[in-house]
Structures are given as C-alpha cells and as structure tokens.
Design a protein around this motif. Structure first.
Motif, short mmCIF file in Angstrom:
data_model
loop_
_atom_site.label_atom_id
_atom_site.label_comp_id
_atom_site.label_asym_id
_atom_site.label_seq_id
_atom_site.Cartn_x
_atom_site.Cartn_y
_atom_site.Cartn_z
N LEU A 39 0.87 -1.18 0.00
CA LEU A 39 0.00 0.00 0.00
C LEU A 39 0.90 1.22 0.00
O LEU A 39 1.70 1.41 0.92
CB LEU A 39 -0.89 -0.01 1.24
CG LEU A 39 -1.67 1.29 1.50
CD1 LEU A 39 -2.64 1.58 0.35
CD2 LEU A 39 -2.39 1.21 2.83
N ARG A 40 0.76 2.02 -1.05
CA ARG A 40 1.61 3.20 -1.16
C ARG A 40 0.84 4.42 -0.68
O ARG A 40 -0.26 4.69 -1.15
CB ARG A 40 2.03 3.38 -2.63
CG ARG A 40 3.47 3.79 -2.84
CD ARG A 40 3.77 3.85 -4.33
NE ARG A 40 4.01 5.22 -4.73
CZ ARG A 40 5.19 5.67 -5.16
NH1 ARG A 40 6.21 4.85 -5.29
NH2 ARG A 40 5.34 6.93 -5.49
N ILE A 41 1.44 5.15 0.26
CA ILE A 41 0.82 6.40 0.72
C ILE A 41 1.03 7.46 -0.35
O ILE A 41 2.17 7.71 -0.76
CB ILE A 41 1.45 6.87 2.05
CG1 ILE A 41 1.40 5.79 3.11
CG2 ILE A 41 0.80 8.17 2.52
CD1 ILE A 41 0.03 5.48 3.64
N GLN A 139 -2.00 4.81 6.88
CA GLN A 139 -2.70 5.67 5.93
C GLN A 139 -3.85 6.36 6.68
O GLN A 139 -4.75 5.68 7.20
CB GLN A 139 -3.24 4.83 4.77
CG GLN A 139 -3.84 5.66 3.67
CD GLN A 139 -4.34 4.78 2.52
OE1 GLN A 139 -4.95 3.73 2.76
NE2 GLN A 139 -4.08 5.20 1.29
N VAL A 140 -3.80 7.68 6.73
CA VAL A 140 -4.75 8.41 7.57
C VAL A 140 -6.19 8.23 7.07
O VAL A 140 -7.13 8.11 7.86
CB VAL A 140 -4.36 9.90 7.64
CG1 VAL A 140 -5.45 10.74 8.30
CG2 VAL A 140 -3.04 10.06 8.41
N ALA A 141 -6.37 8.16 5.75
CA ALA A 141 -7.72 8.07 5.20
C ALA A 141 -8.42 6.78 5.62
O ALA A 141 -9.64 6.77 5.86
CB ALA A 141 -7.66 8.16 3.67
N THR A 142 -7.68 5.69 5.74
CA THR A 142 -8.31 4.39 5.97
C THR A 142 -7.92 3.76 7.30
O THR A 142 -8.57 2.80 7.74
CB THR A 142 -7.89 3.40 4.87
OG1 THR A 142 -6.47 3.20 4.95
CG2 THR A 142 -8.25 3.94 3.50
N GLY A 143 -6.85 4.24 7.93
CA GLY A 143 -6.37 3.60 9.14
C GLY A 143 -5.57 2.33 8.87
O GLY A 143 -5.16 1.64 9.79
N THR A 144 -5.32 2.04 7.59
CA THR A 144 -4.58 0.84 7.23
C THR A 144 -3.08 1.06 7.39
O THR A 144 -2.56 2.13 7.05
CB THR A 144 -4.86 0.45 5.76
OG1 THR A 144 -6.26 0.49 5.55
CG2 THR A 144 -4.30 -0.92 5.43
N ALA A 145 -2.39 0.05 7.91
CA ALA A 145 -0.94 0.15 8.02
C ALA A 145 -0.31 -0.19 6.67
O ALA A 145 -0.50 -1.29 6.14
CB ALA A 145 -0.42 -0.79 9.09
#
Lengths: 460, 191
Positions: A39-41, A139-145
């Motif tokens: 997952l790329r920020i 990732q702030v939008a989703t809370g995913t690490a």
C-alpha cells in the motif's frame, strides 16, 4: 572500534527481527512484484505525500526508553525530510495531539485535520533481549498500516545516543518500500579534523595536525579513529564500511594506509618510501582495488593496485600532473585531475589507462567524484572568483551547472551512495566545515562545527 | 663548548688589558724577532737596522671550532636555518633568477656540510585546490632539488615531500601571505 562493531551488529539484528506485515512468500510460489502487495501512501496529484512523525510511545517509565521514544521520532522526521520524497509536517503543529497509550490507538481524526496523508507511529519498550521498537506507517484516510515492523536490539542500542539507529533503519526501509529509494540514513561520513588542537612542534615550528574522523551521515556520533602525530588526509570508505583508505604522513612522507576498523590493524599496500610516495587513494566500487597518486616515476601519476598491493600498474604516463583519481560507479573508468592541457582540469580514462578524455574546460578544476546510478554525473571543485564552488558535469547532456552559490569557498565534493546528495567542505560559516547539499543545490545542511574539517567522503 | 668560550673570553680580557695598559709609545721598543724562519731570514741578516715602531701583535686566538652550526642539534639548526626558502609564482614551479641565487647560496651551505641530508618541503597557497596542490608542492620541491643537483649536490642528500596547502607559513588571506606560502622550504633531517 567497539562502537562500530556494535552498530553493525545492531543493523544485523534489525534485519533479523520479526517482520509483521511483509511475510516472506512460501518458496513454491513464484516471486511477486512488491508493488502488487504494498500500500503506497500518496498525496494529492502532483504533490508529495504529507507525513506526520510524532514522538514514539514509551511503554513504561524507564528514562532511557522515554528519551529514546522522543529521539527516534525526531531523528526519523529529519531522515525522511532529508530525502525530500515526503512533505514532513512540522512537528510543532501536532504537539497538542496527545500521545496515545498504544500503537493501536491512532487518533485518525486529528491527523486528518492536519491534512496528513500518513502518520508514522511507534513504540519503544524494554523487553528481552533488550529493546523492542515497533513502528507502523498508517494511511490516515483508511487507518490501514502501509508499513509495519518490529526491531530489537541490546539495551546499549538506546544507551549512548537514544536509539538513532532505529530511526535510520526505519527511514531507509520506509523509503525503499514506499518510494523504491535507497535512502542514506544508515550511511557514514569520514573526514579529517584538527579539532583536538594537537600540534607538532617540529623543525619548522608549530603545525596543526589532522586526524581521521567518522560520523553518521547527519553528523551525529562524531568519532576520531586515528592517532597520528602528523597529517592524515583524504579518508575514503571501502564499500563494506569495515575499512578506510587514507593518506598518512606518519613516516615523514605520504603513503596509503588501509585501516580495518573492527580489527585495529592497518596495511600499507602501496609500499611507500621516501622515494616512492603515495597519496589520495580511491577504492573501487567492489572494494578489491585501490587507485592512487604516486611520484615513484618522477612526477605525479595515477596507479592502480589490488588492495593487498599486488598487480600494481601505472595508468598515466605524462610529464604533467595527474592526481586525485576516483572510480566510476561500475568501476570500469577513473576520473582524475590533470594539468596536461595547461591548467588543472577533470579527465577520465578506462581503468587500463586507455581512452583518455578531457571533461572540463574551466579556469581550474579538481577532486572529481562520480555519481552513482541513476545519475551519470561528475561533481568537482571549480575555481570561481577568489574561491571555489562545487560544479556538476552531466554526461547525458554534456552540460555543467554550479550547485554551490559562491558563498565562501567550497571544495572536495563526495557523492552519497544514492547520488542525490553531496558532502563538501566550505568556509561559508568561517573555518572549513563539512556540509551536505543536494545535487540540485538545495537542502544545505552543516554537519561539523568544531575545528577545521575537510576531505569528506560518504560511505555506501 | 662552554670551556672554549671561557677560554676565548679570557684571551679577550688579556688582550684588552694589554691594550689599556700600553702607554703612548714615547720610545721605540724592540719587537721580538719574527719566529718564522722564512720571513725571519732576510731580516736577521740586516744587523743594526732599527725596528719600526709598532705595537706588539696579539697572538692569534686558538680557534678550535669557529662554526657554531657544527655543534648545534638538528632542531636548533632548523629553527635558525642557514637555508633560505625559494618562492614561486602562482601555479608555477619554475625556479626564477631570484630563486636560483637563493639555491646557489643553499648549495654552498650543503657543500660546506657534506654530511647533511635535507628534506625539501614543497608548499602552495590556498588559491589552489587541496588535491592538486599536493602535486604542485611536489613539483616545486622537485624543481628546487633538480637545480641543486645541477650544482653538484648529490641527489641522495636531497629528499622531497609536499604538504600542498596543509601547512601555510602565513595564515593570512592576501597576496602578502600567499607569496610566503608558495615556497620550497629546506629542513635538515640528518647531519
């Protein structure tokens, strides 16, 4: 010596640590591209992602742990900011956000208010075998690490400098995973300094001496590694960072010393004597050869030898001065300084001495350093007014540009291993000090402040 | 050394006393016959010839060693060196006529002390780059060495080393300092 051994051990420990999110593929499956699973920020289109790096969370009240949690956050912010891949939100703007009790309690709403695209959160705690540091890029939008790891090290790993190596390791791994960039946070600098004020009261009076020092890339952990009662000059790293080659006048004339840092031993492979003087070594990118300047045939010429001194060959044969060799990143060419055209200019040749070609045509040039991939450039010192500036020659366009700005005198460039940064010395703040600057002339950073510091070199 | 100086001082005092004590010569006083046979022969053959009025000669001082350099150690010699440095023009390493005169004098010193081995240090000013200056300093030292060899000084008495711009003699940043720093400096390394 002990410190280096410990630092290297720590890196090894970090590599061997538990990987939480990037589990190795089962061997029977075909290897997959990393991009498929990472997952790329991202930031808004055309803009770098905005990151926040608050203090890490200390687990428990141990003062070493509390200090490390703060330092790791600060150093990580600096490391990430240095590569300019992310826009780092100023730490002052989020001091009011309370530190959560655990890594799982990220106040996403508060980070959204700051328009952060990602936030790096982490914890530091004491647990067997010593120190455990956990980190996540969320990732702030989703809370995913998007990135998560756990590192362990000895208690000493935070005792001397509050755990800067953890920040450097995290920065390099985040850059590699998120941006495909080999970062430089764990690299080292070497340079010369007279900061200890030692002098030789020799036959020609009182002279300041200089010795070899090393430090982290950001100037932290500066340490002296030679104790010569005389001049030591021009240290250069071996690619494994376990040895340095340098010029020493310890016998009264210059000779090449190869110092093995972890073994407290050194060799003199060029076999210097009063009649065969050797200086300004360069180490090949694979660490097997040393190019250097010698007067053994009557004037300054470039030679190459194996690290053990065997297979010594002369590469230049010209009554002019040929001096200051440096290897190309693939190791098949050497750039050097020659005044065979009437003034000192940068030239290149193959490592067999063939294909000699003039690169610069300026007033006076010296000290070439050849950029690693993905760039193909040579940086060098160029006379400019009464002093010198750092200039860059780009092989692709055959054009040159100045990256220092005429402030002070600027000399002795040395490329970082990712080609993005250059260490050099400058008188812009007074006496000569080591500075870092990016290849576009931005991102100036001073890394030494005590004594006179010169001859910077940047490790792999 | 101290004994020689004491002796010389004593001789000086005696001579001074003799000069003071001597009255204005109202009468001729016979001088002692010259001791040497070569000069004394013909004089002795002129009997009755009046001796000219003259002062008695002071006997020559017993000069055991007249050269203070011989007895100094190397550090003392270099601190007040009998060798003069040779200066060079910016980016140049050729020895000009002034430099040649200096080297002629330095060669005379080397011939006077044939056991001395010297190191010729090549230096440069800060207007060159550090690395190139190491080679430029070497070229200057070699130029001085070659000239001395051409004057008959054996090459194995003349070592060279370059310090580039690492050891400026004058730490200033103007032509006055720079012209002092572009030089070949002569250091006695064994005697």
């Amino acid at each position: 010596m002990k410190h280096i051994a410990y630092a290297l051990g720590l890196v090894a420990a970090a590599c061997a640590s538990l990987v939480l999110f990037a589990q190795p593929q089962p061997p029977q499956e075909p290897p997959r591209q990393q991009q498929d699973i990472i997952l790329r920020i991202e930031g808004p289109p055309g803009l770098p992602p905005k990151l926040a790096v608050p203090d890490f969370i200390p687990i428990g009240n141990d003062s070493d742990v509390v200090a490390a949690a703060k330092t790791i956050g600060e150093v990580l912010w600096d490391d990430l900011n240095f590569e300019r891949e992310f826009y780092l939100i100023a730490r002052d703007t989020y001091r009011s956000i309370p530190t959560p009790a655990s890594i799982d309690q990220v106040p996403l709403d508060r980070w959204k208010e700051l328009n952060a695209d990602g936030v790096i959160v982490g914890t530091v705690r004491k647990a067997p075998p010593g120190i455990i540091v956990q980190v996540r890029l969320v990732q702030v939008a989703t809370g995913t690490a998007a990135f998560g790891k756990e590192y362990s090290g000895s208690l000493n790993s935070i005792a001397t400098d509050h755990g800067r190596i953890y920040a450097h390791t995290i920065s390099d791994e985040v850059h590699l995973q998120q941006r495909g960039l080999p970062g430089v946070a764990r690299t080292k600098l070497s340079f010369t300094s007279d900061r200890d004020g030692e002098r030789i009261n020799g036959p020609v009076g009182d002279r300041a001496i200089s010795n070899i020092y090393i430090s982290d890339y950001d100037g932290a952990n500066q340490r002296r590694i030679t104790a010569t009662r005389g001049l030591d000059l021009s240290p250069v790293w071996f690619p494994d960072r376990k040895a340095l080659a340098y010029t020493s006048y310890r016998t009264g004339y210059p000779d090449i010393i190869v110092a093995y840092l972890e073994q407290a031993r050194h060799t003199t492979p060029a076999g210097g004597t009063a009649e065969k003087q050797n200086f300004l070594p360069a180490v090949s990118p694979d660490g097997t050869k040393v190019a250097f300047t010698s007067n053994r045939d009557g004037n300054s010429e470039i030679y190459i030898m194996n690290v053990d001194g065997t297979n010594m060959r002369r590469l230049t044969n010209h009554p002019a001065i040929d001096v200051a060799p440096t290897f190309s990143p693939p190791g098949n060419q050497i750039a050097f300084t020659s005044d065979r055209s009437g003034s000192a200019q940068i030239w290149i040749m193959g490592i067999d001495g063939s294909g000699v070609q003039q690169i610069t045509r300026e007033t006076k040039c010296d000290r070439a350093t050849w950029s690693p991939a993905p760039f193909n450039e040579i940086a060098y010192t160029s006379q400019s007014g009464g002093g010198f500036d750092i200039r860059i020659f780009d092989f692709a366009t055959r054009s040159t540009r100045t990256i220092t700005d005429g402030i002070g005198s600027n000399e002795q460039p040395a490329f970082a291993p990712n080609g993005r940064h250059i260490a050099f010395n400058s008188t812009r703040s007074g006496k000569e000090q080591i500075f870092l600057i990016d290849r576009d002339g931005k991102n100036l950073k001073q890394v030494t402040r005590t004594g006179v510091n010169r001859y910077p070199n940047w490790s792999k | 050394m101290r004994r020689v100086m004491t002796m010389m001082a004593a001789i000086g005092v005696v001579a001074a006393l003799a000069a003071c004590a001597k009255p204005k010569p109202p009468v001729a006083r016979p001088a002692p016959p010259p001791p040497a046979a070569s000069s004394g022969g013909p004089t002795a053959n002129r009997p009755g010839a009046p001796e000219p009025v003259r002062e008695s000669p002071i006997p020559p001082e017993p000069m055991i060693t007249s050269d203070p350099l011989m007895s100094k150690d190397i550090d003392e010699i270099n601190k007040n060196s009998p060798f003069q440095p040779v200066y060079f023009a910016l980016d140049k390493s050729d020895v000009d006529s002034t430099g040649q005169e200096t080297l002629n004098k330095n060669a005379a010193v080397l011939k006077k002390y044939p056991s001395w081995v010297i190191t010729i240090e090549g230096h440069s000013d800060e207007r060159g780059t550090a690395e190139y200056n190491l080679s430029l300093g070497e070229r200057r030292a070699l130029a001085a060495r070659n000239y001395l060899v051409s004057l008959g000084i054996p090459a194995d008495r003349l070592r060279t080393v370059s310090y580039g711009k690492e050891f400026p003699f004058d730490p200033g940043h103007d032509e006055g300092a720079w012209s002092q720093n572009r030089r070949a400096h002569f250091v006695v390394t064994s005697k």
